[in-house]
Write a protein that holds these residues in place. Structure first.
Motif, PDB file in Angstrom:
ATOM      1  N   ARG A 142       0.844  -1.203   0.000  1.00 39.35           N
ATOM      2  CA  ARG A 142       0.000   0.000   0.000  1.00 39.35           C
ATOM      3  C   ARG A 142       0.875   1.246   0.000  1.00 39.35           C
ATOM      4  NH1 ARG A 142      -3.935  -3.214   2.955  1.00 39.35           N
ATOM      5  NH2 ARG A 142      -2.653  -3.091   4.821  1.00 39.35           N
ATOM      6  N   ASP A 143       0.417   2.294  -0.703  1.00 42.00           N
ATOM      7  CA  ASP A 143       1.167   3.552  -0.730  1.00 42.00           C
ATOM      8  C   ASP A 143       1.405   4.062   0.684  1.00 42.00           C
ATOM      9  OD1 ASP A 143       1.000   3.369  -3.435  1.00 42.00           O
ATOM     10  OD2 ASP A 143      -0.449   4.990  -3.711  1.00 42.00           O
ATOM     11  N   VAL A 144       2.641   4.493   0.971  1.00 43.31           N
ATOM     12  CA  VAL A 144       2.908   5.097   2.279  1.00 43.31           C
ATOM     13  C   VAL A 144       2.435   6.554   2.247  1.00 43.31           C
ATOM     14  CG1 VAL A 144       4.908   3.608   2.721  1.00 43.31           C
ATOM     15  CG2 VAL A 144       5.249   5.843   1.639  1.00 43.31           C
ATOM     16  N   GLU A 145       2.348   7.169   3.414  1.00 37.88           N
ATOM     17  CA  GLU A 145       2.004   8.596   3.478  1.00 37.88           C
ATOM     18  C   GLU A 145       3.128   9.384   2.797  1.00 37.88           C
ATOM     19  OE1 GLU A 145      -0.728  10.069   4.835  1.00 37.88           O
ATOM     20  OE2 GLU A 145      -1.474   7.992   4.997  1.00 37.88           O
ATOM     21  N   PRO A 146       2.810  10.528   2.190  1.00 37.13           N
ATOM     22  CA  PRO A 146       3.855  11.330   1.546  1.00 37.13           C
ATOM     23  C   PRO A 146       5.007  11.606   2.527  1.00 37.13           C
ATOM     24  CG  PRO A 146       1.694  12.270   1.116  1.00 37.13           C
ATOM     25  CD  PRO A 146       1.471  11.126   2.063  1.00 37.13           C
ATOM     26  N   GLY A 147       6.223  11.458   2.041  1.00 31.58           N
ATOM     27  CA  GLY A 147       7.387  11.749   2.875  1.00 31.58           C
ATOM     28  C   GLY A 147       7.845  10.598   3.748  1.00 31.58           C
ATOM     29  N   GLN A 148       7.039   9.509   3.782  1.00 34.13           N
ATOM     30  CA  GLN A 148       7.431   8.356   4.592  1.00 34.13           C
ATOM     31  C   GLN A 148       8.289   7.394   3.765  1.00 34.13           C
ATOM     32  OE1 GLN A 148       6.604   8.050   8.027  1.00 34.13           O
ATOM     33  NE2 GLN A 148       6.239  10.199   7.454  1.00 34.13           N
ATOM     34  N   THR A 149       9.030   6.539   4.472  1.00 37.98           N
ATOM     35  CA  THR A 149       9.914   5.589   3.781  1.00 37.98           C
ATOM     36  C   THR A 149       9.175   4.314   3.398  1.00 37.98           C
ATOM     37  OG1 THR A 149      11.805   6.447   4.969  1.00 37.98           O
ATOM     38  CG2 THR A 149      12.048   4.258   4.026  1.00 37.98           C
ATOM     39  N   GLY A 150       9.458   3.824   2.216  1.00 37.01           N
ATOM     40  CA  GLY A 150       8.884   2.556   1.771  1.00 37.01           C
ATOM     41  C   GLY A 150       9.666   2.040   0.580  1.00 37.01           C
ATOM     42  N   GLU A 151       9.192   0.914   0.020  1.00 34.11           N
ATOM     43  CA  GLU A 151       9.912   0.369  -1.135  1.00 34.11           C
ATOM     44  C   GLU A 151       9.532   1.105  -2.414  1.00 34.11           C
ATOM     45  OE1 GLU A 151      10.948  -3.578  -3.807  1.00 34.11           O
ATOM     46  OE2 GLU A 151       9.416  -3.790  -2.250  1.00 34.11           O
ATOM     47  N   LEU A 152      10.538   1.406  -3.212  1.00 30.90           N
ATOM     48  CA  LEU A 152      10.327   2.111  -4.470  1.00 30.90           C
ATOM     49  C   LEU A 152       9.914   1.133  -5.569  1.00 30.90           C
ATOM     50  CD1 LEU A 152      10.744   4.675  -6.313  1.00 30.90           C
ATOM     51  CD2 LEU A 152      13.113   3.895  -6.583  1.00 30.90           C
ATOM     52  N   LEU A 153       8.768   1.417  -6.184  1.00 27.40           N
ATOM     53  CA  LEU A 153       8.326   0.669  -7.371  1.00 27.40           C
ATOM     54  C   LEU A 153       8.320   1.638  -8.546  1.00 27.40           C
ATOM     55  CD1 LEU A 153       5.122  -1.229  -6.097  1.00 27.40           C
ATOM     56  CD2 LEU A 153       7.507  -1.745  -5.628  1.00 27.40           C
TER      57      LEU A 153
END
Ligand code: AMP
Ligand code: DBH
Length: 543
Positions: A373-384
């Motif tokens: 699921r998309d993270v909140e803007p500015g939060q860290t997550g995996e790049l797709l």
């Protein structure tokens, strides 16, 4: 289209054409056009040799005739393992012209990697230098051939000994005999750094790669007067295309070849050839920053200094302008496609603290959590990512592709990033099982599999450990069967298995068991923490 290469769905291909990304060019045609337009201009400088676009074009045609005579056909795969010498270009453009596909091995690869590429790609030929950096590639070719007698052609630039000499393959040019090569054909296979075992092969088309060259050359402001220094091995995607040597040729500018990235090699070349742009990895950037103050060469021609391949520390980034007197450009890219650049007119804060933003307006980016699921803007997550020069799948890897790409075609980069309010990416870490050793990627699983072949190794887990110079080094945790083997013996064992030097673990730790995750998998996170703490304590004890 080459069998085993997933491609863009029609509606995407149509869009990328309609939007003018893919303009129907081919590499063969691109060189011909440059040669027709300004044949006398210098394309490549190597020592005292200056090769014009016209000469390069002619030599590629002559070599293409020789390759055809050897029986190399359209869509044949050819393992190219050449260092930074003019033959690299002649070989690649000759293969492009006949529609045969270079597979870009690195000079540091050894028997284990090369035999795998030859076998997996069913290579029609393997092209090497005679010797380079005190290594005899003919010895390597003999080892590969003893495992793979079906490898028909070994072609050597230099003294061929029992093999086929490259210099004997230049025939009368006969472009009329070249097979028809289409812009949407695969042009070559690039290598992935790998995360699950062996490197995957990345099919890049003429259309998609040339688009990436065009925008790269534009963003890096290349023009006819630009001079790009190839300091890193140019078979790697970064010095090949971001904008790299091919972006430079696309712009009709000049490539200067260096044997290696050390200041001893590169600084005199920058002065002599008035180099305007070059790209290195972070550890080399640190060496250049250190060397610049104590050396006398005039580096004032240098306008753009690119750093990429691994995360460049903000502290070092801040020093580039004052020490080297030029603009820093951070480059965060991948051979699968997506490349991010800081722009040349970006403010200092962006250039120092981010890894750039996607180069194309048609690059699509998502940052997602573990559940996709998309993270909140500015939060860290995996790049797709998905876009006009990002592949839709690896070559002959159906099962892996199902995991490495989302059903709607986004590539899972395995990089953990956050996106700032202006759309710039900051690399925060990695979700993939890989060590980034100063820009050289090591797939843990590949090394583990080799370690497991040792009779005294019961189990193995390879993880990264922090390193001031390389960013990361590799540490192999070993559960021995009974008496642990000496660390040096294990490393020697891996060397003898023909593993490239950069994949040999920097450190070996013995243990009775591995920490586990909730579901009983080896917790690499816990191992990384353990070795980081151990190193920090050792460093403290030294003070
Ligand atoms: P490869 O698969 O060998 O093409 O390597 C691509 C990977 O290198 C990316 O997915 C990142 O993990 C890493 N990488 C490249 N450039 C950078 C950078 N500037 N900062 C951090 N990581 C990078
Ligand atoms: O690390 C990479 O693979 C890389 C880095 C910068 C890359 O492929 C690129 C630019 O094109």
């Amino acid at each position: 289209m080459l069998a085993g290469c997933p491609t863009w769905p029609d509606e995407f291909a149509e869009k990328y054409r309609k939007e003018g990304c893919w303009r129907g060019e081919t590499f063969g045609g691109m060189l011909r056009e440059r040669a027709d337009k300004h044949g006398n201009r210098i394309a490549v400088t190597y020592g005292d040799a200056h090769i014009s676009y016209g000469e390069l074009d002619m030599r590629a045609d002559r070599l293409a005739a020789g390759f055809l005579e050897l029986g190399i056909k359209k869509e044949d795969r050819v393992i190219v393992q050449l260092p930074n010498t003019p033959e690299f270009f002649e070989v690649c453009f000759a293969l492009f012209r006949i529609g045969a596909l270079p597979v870009f091995a690195l000079p540091s690869h050894r028997q284990s990697e090369i035999a795998y590429f030859c076998e997996f790609a069913e290579a029609a030929a393997y092209i090497i230098p005679d010797t380079h950096s005190r290594f005899d590639y003919r010895v390597l070719a003999r080892q590969v051939r003893s495992k793979l007698p079906e490898l028909r052609n070994v072609i050597v630039a230099g003294d061929p000994e029992e093999f086929q000499g490259l210099s004997d393959l230049y025939r009368d040019a006969d472009p009329g005999r070249h097979p028809h090569v289409k812009p949407d054909d695969v042009a070559f296979l690039q290598l992935s750094g790998g995360s699950t075992g062996l490197s995957k092969l990345i099919p890049r088309t003429h259309d998609d790669y040339i688009y990436s060259l065009r925008i790269s050359a534009d963003i890096c402001r290349l023009d006819h007067n630009s001079v790009y220094l190839a300091a890193l091995p140019m078979a790697h995607n970064y010095p090949l295309s971001s904008p790299g040597v091919l972006g430079t040729l696309y712009a009709g500018a000049r490539v200067v070849l260096a044997e290696g990235p050390s200041p001893d090699e590169t600084f005199p070349l920058i002065e002599k050839e008035r180099v305007t742009i070059t790209g290195v990895v972070p550890p080399i950037a640190l060496i250049w920053l250190e060397a610049a103050s104590s050396r006398s060469e005039d580096l004032s021609s240098l306008e753009v200094f690119q750093v990429g391949g691994a995360k460049f520390s903000a502290e070092a980034a801040r020093r580039v302008k004052s020490v080297l007197g030029c603009t820093l450009q951070q480059v965060f890219g991948m051979a699968e496609g997506l490349v991010n650049y800081t722009r040349l007119d970006d403010p200092e804060d962006i250039v120092v603290n981010t890894q750039g933003k996607p180069m194309s307006p048609f690059d699509e980016i998502k940052v997602v959590d573990e559940n996709g699921r998309d993270v909140e803007p500015g939060q860290t997550g995996e790049l797709l990512t998905r876009g006009p020069y990002t592949i839709r799948g690896y070559y002959k890897a159906e099962e892996h592709n199902a995991k490495a790409f989302t059903p709607d075609g986004f590539y899972r980069t395995g990089d953990l990033v956050k996106v700032n309010s202006s759309g710039y990416l900051i690399v925060e870490g990695r979700a993939k099982d890989q060590i980034n050793r100063g820009g050289e990627k090591v797939a843990a699983e590949e090394v583990e599999n080799h370690l497991l072949a040792h009779p005294s190794v019961h189990d193995a887990a390879v993880v990264s450990m922090p390193d001031d110079f390389l960013g990361e080094r590799s540490c192999a945790y070993i559960i021995p069967r009974d008496t642990p083997p000496a660390a040096a013996e294990l490393k020697q064992f891996l060397r003898e298995r023909g593993l490239a030097a950069y994949k040999i673990p920097d450190r070996v730790e013995f243990t009775d068991s591995f920490p586990q995750t909730g579901v009983g998998k080896v917790s690499k996170k816990a191992l990384r923490q353990a070795i980081a703490e151990k190193m920090a304590q050792a460093a403290k004890a030294k003070q």
